[in-house]
Design an enzyme around this catalytic site. Structure first.
Site, PDB file in Angstrom:
ATOM      1  N   ARG A  41     -20.832  15.596  30.653  1.00 50.92           N
ATOM      2  CA  ARG A  41     -20.056  15.015  29.551  1.00 50.92           C
ATOM      3  C   ARG A  41     -20.881  14.829  28.283  1.00 50.92           C
ATOM      4  O   ARG A  41     -20.322  14.689  27.195  1.00 50.92           O
ATOM      5  CB  ARG A  41     -19.378  13.714  30.021  1.00 50.92           C
ATOM      6  CG  ARG A  41     -18.253  13.988  31.021  1.00 50.92           C
ATOM      7  CD  ARG A  41     -17.640  12.693  31.546  1.00 50.92           C
ATOM      8  NE  ARG A  41     -18.575  11.883  32.289  1.00 50.92           N
ATOM      9  CZ  ARG A  41     -18.847  12.020  33.601  1.00 50.92           C
ATOM     10  NH1 ARG A  41     -18.221  12.925  34.299  1.00 50.92           N
ATOM     11  NH2 ARG A  41     -19.729  11.250  34.191  1.00 50.92           N
ATOM     12  N   GLU A  48     -27.478   5.926  39.254  1.00 49.21           N
ATOM     13  CA  GLU A  48     -26.812   4.713  39.744  1.00 49.21           C
ATOM     14  C   GLU A  48     -26.272   5.020  41.152  1.00 49.21           C
ATOM     15  O   GLU A  48     -26.213   4.175  42.013  1.00 49.21           O
ATOM     16  CB  GLU A  48     -25.669   4.333  38.803  1.00 49.21           C
ATOM     17  CG  GLU A  48     -25.083   2.967  39.065  1.00 49.21           C
ATOM     18  CD  GLU A  48     -23.892   2.650  38.190  1.00 49.21           C
ATOM     19  OE1 GLU A  48     -23.509   3.493  37.357  1.00 49.21           O
ATOM     20  OE2 GLU A  48     -23.330   1.563  38.359  1.00 49.21           O
TER      21      GLU A  48
END
Ligand code: AMP
Length: 186
Positions: free
Chosen positions: A74, A111
């Site tokens: 992205r 993450e």
């Protein structure tokens, strides 16, 4: 190109609020316990996508950026649109195995999970002023690795830019002296 400007049609809400309003929280994606920030609704809205690029353009149009480094996937969306309006180059940082030419690589923890990213070793020239961009700054591992690649190619990393910053994960603390700019924070 730099007369490019979004003309806000709703005077009562800040641009940031309008963008934030459109972001969709998807709980437990891609793993249990992660709240995924889905920015598809921003991209799908012709005004909001232009607004986001316009806000980045306002910040960077006078910063003499030679090239934008976009992080897959992205980061490519915001990075390439911004490179177009700034009139600068665009360089891809991709997941290992996707770039066809000779690469430098860096590994990092996410993450969720871990990963290796690469950059073409001849994609940047020494001393270039570069901006590194991604969609979300979470724990900062991805951005740190991309900055490291840019620094190993002896460029001047002007700033790290993200559309969303998850401040509670303290990702910017990982990035040392590199300044960080984010449009939206949580
Ligand atoms: P990190 O390395 O932890 O800063 O993670 C940043 C990368 O993971 C970005 O490329 C994001 O696309 C993705 N990412 C991490 N956390 C999220 C989240 N909560 N929502 C959406 N994307 C995320």
């Amino acid at each position: 190109m730099n007369s490019y400007r979004y003309n806000a049609s709703t005077p009562f809400k800040s641009g940031t609020d309008r963008l934030k309003n459109a972001i969709r929280d998807v709980p437990d994606f891609p793993k249990e316990g992660i709240v995924f920030k889905d920015l598809s609704p921003v991209l799908e809205d012709r005004q909001l996508f232009r607004l986001a690029i316009s806000m980045f353009n306002d910040r960077y149009q006078r910063r003499q950026i030679d090239t934008i480094i976009g992080i897959e996937a992205r980061g490519f969306i915001f990075g390439s649109a911004l490179a177009y309006v700034l009139g600068c180059g665009f360089t891809m940082v991709r997941k290992k195995g996707k770039l066809p030419h000779k690469c430098l690589e860096a590994s990092y923890d996410l993450e969720y999970g871990s990963n290796v990213i690469e950059i073409h070793e001849d994609s940047l020239e020494k001393g270039m002023r570069v901006l590194v961009i991604d969609d979300v700054l979470a724990t900062g591992g991805t951005m740190k690795a991309a900055i490291e690649l840019a620094q190993r190619l002896e460029t001047d990393v002007v700033e790290a830019a993200t559309f969303i910053e998850l401040e509670f994960l303290k990702g910017r603390e990982k990035l040392g002296e590199t300044p960080v700019f984010s449009l939206i924070t949580y």
